[in-house]
Design a protein around this motif. Structure first.
Motif, PDB file in Angstrom:
ATOM      1  N   LYS A 178     -14.536  92.784  38.716  1.00 19.25           N
ATOM      2  CA  LYS A 178     -15.677  93.163  39.570  1.00 19.25           C
ATOM      3  C   LYS A 178     -15.405  92.796  41.027  1.00 19.25           C
ATOM      4  N   GLY A 179     -14.151  93.039  41.436  1.00 19.04           N
ATOM      5  CA  GLY A 179     -13.708  92.697  42.777  1.00 19.04           C
ATOM      6  C   GLY A 179     -13.832  93.840  43.759  1.00 19.04           C
ATOM      7  N   ILE A 180     -13.244  93.623  44.921  1.00 18.18           N
ATOM      8  CA  ILE A 180     -13.344  94.514  46.072  1.00 18.18           C
ATOM      9  C   ILE A 180     -12.047  95.283  46.267  1.00 18.18           C
ATOM     10  N   ILE A 181     -12.186  96.550  46.641  1.00 14.67           N
ATOM     11  CA  ILE A 181     -11.058  97.349  47.112  1.00 14.67           C
ATOM     12  C   ILE A 181     -11.359  97.642  48.577  1.00 14.67           C
ATOM     13  N   SER A 182     -10.413  97.341  49.461  1.00 16.87           N
ATOM     14  CA  SER A 182     -10.626  97.613  50.878  1.00 16.87           C
ATOM     15  C   SER A 182      -9.370  98.225  51.485  1.00 16.87           C
ATOM     16  N   ALA A 183      -9.580  98.907  52.606  1.00 20.18           N
ATOM     17  CA  ALA A 183      -8.467  99.548  53.302  1.00 20.18           C
ATOM     18  C   ALA A 183      -8.850  99.753  54.760  1.00 20.18           C
ATOM     19  N   GLU A 218     -17.138 101.749  56.500  1.00 21.36           N
ATOM     20  CA  GLU A 218     -18.038 102.200  55.440  1.00 21.36           C
ATOM     21  C   GLU A 218     -18.012 101.132  54.353  1.00 21.36           C
ATOM     22  N   VAL A 219     -19.187 100.733  53.904  1.00 23.38           N
ATOM     23  CA  VAL A 219     -19.298  99.802  52.787  1.00 23.38           C
ATOM     24  C   VAL A 219     -20.033 100.535  51.685  1.00 23.38           C
ATOM     25  N   GLU A 220     -19.319 100.836  50.623  1.00 21.24           N
ATOM     26  CA  GLU A 220     -19.872 101.532  49.458  1.00 21.24           C
ATOM     27  C   GLU A 220     -19.746 100.597  48.268  1.00 21.24           C
ATOM     28  N   GLY A 221     -20.738  99.767  48.100  1.00 17.81           N
ATOM     29  CA  GLY A 221     -20.653  98.781  47.030  1.00 17.81           C
ATOM     30  C   GLY A 221     -19.476  97.861  47.282  1.00 17.81           C
ATOM     31  N   ARG A 222     -18.524  97.857  46.366  1.00 23.81           N
ATOM     32  CA  ARG A 222     -17.361  96.978  46.473  1.00 23.81           C
ATOM     33  C   ARG A 222     -16.141  97.699  47.040  1.00 23.81           C
ATOM     34  N   ILE A 223     -16.385  98.824  47.699  1.00 29.91           N
ATOM     35  CA  ILE A 223     -15.320  99.557  48.387  1.00 29.91           C
ATOM     36  C   ILE A 223     -15.627  99.485  49.882  1.00 29.91           C
ATOM     37  N   ILE A 224     -14.704  98.892  50.636  1.00 26.29           N
ATOM     38  CA  ILE A 224     -14.908  98.680  52.065  1.00 26.29           C
ATOM     39  C   ILE A 224     -13.720  99.291  52.805  1.00 26.29           C
ATOM     40  N   THR A 225     -14.015 100.237  53.703  1.00 25.05           N
ATOM     41  CA  THR A 225     -12.938 100.911  54.424  1.00 25.05           C
ATOM     42  C   THR A 225     -13.234 100.952  55.921  1.00 25.05           C
ATOM     43  N   GLY A 226     -12.158 100.957  56.720  1.00 24.01           N
ATOM     44  CA  GLY A 226     -12.273 101.020  58.174  1.00 24.01           C
ATOM     45  C   GLY A 226     -11.424 102.141  58.733  1.00 24.01           C
ATOM     46  N   SER A 271     -10.518  96.325  61.664  1.00 19.62           N
ATOM     47  CA  SER A 271      -9.984  95.291  60.771  1.00 19.62           C
ATOM     48  C   SER A 271     -10.880  94.066  60.680  1.00 19.62           C
ATOM     49  N   ARG A 272     -11.354  93.590  61.801  1.00 19.02           N
ATOM     50  CA  ARG A 272     -12.200  92.392  61.804  1.00 19.02           C
ATOM     51  C   ARG A 272     -13.504  92.640  61.036  1.00 19.02           C
ATOM     52  N   GLU A 273     -14.131  93.778  61.284  1.00 19.92           N
ATOM     53  CA  GLU A 273     -15.394  94.089  60.625  1.00 19.92           C
ATOM     54  C   GLU A 273     -15.205  94.283  59.115  1.00 19.92           C
ATOM     55  N   VAL A 274     -14.088  94.888  58.719  1.00 21.54           N
ATOM     56  CA  VAL A 274     -13.778  95.032  57.289  1.00 21.54           C
ATOM     57  C   VAL A 274     -13.609  93.652  56.665  1.00 21.54           C
ATOM     58  N   ALA A 275     -12.848  92.783  57.325  1.00 21.19           N
ATOM     59  CA  ALA A 275     -12.634  91.425  56.803  1.00 21.19           C
ATOM     60  C   ALA A 275     -13.952  90.670  56.680  1.00 21.19           C
ATOM     61  N   GLN A 276     -14.808  90.800  57.667  1.00 18.16           N
ATOM     62  CA  GLN A 276     -16.104  90.124  57.617  1.00 18.16           C
ATOM     63  C   GLN A 276     -16.961  90.647  56.464  1.00 18.16           C
ATOM     64  N   ALA A 277     -16.940  91.950  56.246  1.00 22.63           N
ATOM     65  CA  ALA A 277     -17.698  92.534  55.128  1.00 22.63           C
ATOM     66  C   ALA A 277     -17.145  92.052  53.794  1.00 22.63           C
ATOM     67  N   MET A 278     -15.817  91.920  53.711  1.00 23.01           N
ATOM     68  CA  MET A 278     -15.195  91.410  52.491  1.00 23.01           C
ATOM     69  C   MET A 278     -15.618  89.972  52.227  1.00 23.01           C
ATOM     70  N   VAL A 279     -15.540  89.136  53.255  1.00 26.73           N
ATOM     71  CA  VAL A 279     -15.909  87.724  53.110  1.00 26.73           C
ATOM     72  C   VAL A 279     -17.375  87.607  52.698  1.00 26.73           C
ATOM     73  N   LYS A 280     -18.237  88.383  53.302  1.00 23.73           N
ATOM     74  CA  LYS A 280     -19.657  88.360  52.954  1.00 23.73           C
ATOM     75  C   LYS A 280     -19.856  88.673  51.476  1.00 23.73           C
ATOM     76  N   GLN A 281     -19.184  89.724  50.999  1.00 26.97           N
ATOM     77  CA  GLN A 281     -19.324  90.067  49.578  1.00 26.97           C
ATOM     78  C   GLN A 281     -18.713  89.010  48.673  1.00 26.97           C
ATOM     79  N   LEU A 282     -17.561  88.490  49.043  1.00 22.66           N
ATOM     80  CA  LEU A 282     -16.921  87.456  48.233  1.00 22.66           C
ATOM     81  C   LEU A 282     -17.793  86.213  48.139  1.00 22.66           C
ATOM     82  N   ASN A 283     -18.468  85.874  49.227  1.00 25.77           N
ATOM     83  CA  ASN A 283     -19.350  84.716  49.217  1.00 25.77           C
ATOM     84  C   ASN A 283     -20.580  84.935  48.339  1.00 25.77           C
ATOM     85  N   ASN A 284     -20.923  86.174  48.081  1.00 20.28           N
ATOM     86  CA  ASN A 284     -22.088  86.500  47.236  1.00 20.28           C
ATOM     87  C   ASN A 284     -21.709  86.736  45.773  1.00 20.28           C
TER      88      ASN A 284
END
Length: 153
Positions: A51-56, A125-133, A139-152
């Motif tokens: 139930k992890g994140i895919i980002s790009a 774009e943040v679509e559930g656990r898919i985060i793309t830039g 890059s910074r905003e994608v990383a921040q969105a990832m950290v936010k989700q990981l912390n939750n």
């Protein structure tokens, strides 16, 4: 240099240990990453089982175009996705002529909703656990969105 020398090959990665997979930008993501079955398996294990994140970011979005859910549906289908758009490419340049596909076109062919912002501006774009830039500025905003989700999680 140490980390480069000791980077794991895909077949050495235990996907149980990860909660996110990030595809970095750069034109190299257009080659081999997209078709690599080992990388696809790692990504989909992290996404579906863990139930992890895919980002790009940027051209890294090429890495997710062929990812399929266990149902056989493309990961991007019906989801808002961004990456480096065709409008920003120099389509007559030699580098672009060598690309095996257009990220934007293939996302759309796979049923994704491809969006992008202004050139040289962060857009994600943040679509559930898919985060793309769209670009490296994202890059910074994608990383921040990832950290936010990981912390939750």
């Amino acid at each position: 240099m140490y980390k480069l020398a000791y980077t794991l090959a895909p077949e050495q990665v235990d996907p149980e240990k990860y909660l996110a997979v990030h595809y970095v930008g750069g034109g190299n993501a257009m080659y081999q990453v997209t078709e690599n079955k080992d990388i696809q398996a790692i990504s989909m294990h992290v996404y579906e089982q863990n139930k992890g994140i895919i980002s790009a970011v940027c051209h890294g979005t090429a890495g997710i175009v062929n990812l399929k859910l266990a149902s056989g549906e493309y990961l991007v289908a019906g989801r808002k996705i961004t990456g480096y758009p065709t409008a920003f490419e120099k389509t007559d340049a030699a580098y672009y002529q060598q690309f095996p596909f257009s990220i934007e076109s293939l996302i759309k062919q796979r049923g994704g909703i491809f969006n992008y912002g202004q050139r040289n501006q962060s857009f994600i774009e943040v679509e559930g656990r898919i985060i793309t830039g769209t670009n490296y500025q994202s890059s910074r905003e994608v990383a921040q969105a990832m950290v936010k989700q990981l912390n939750n999680m």
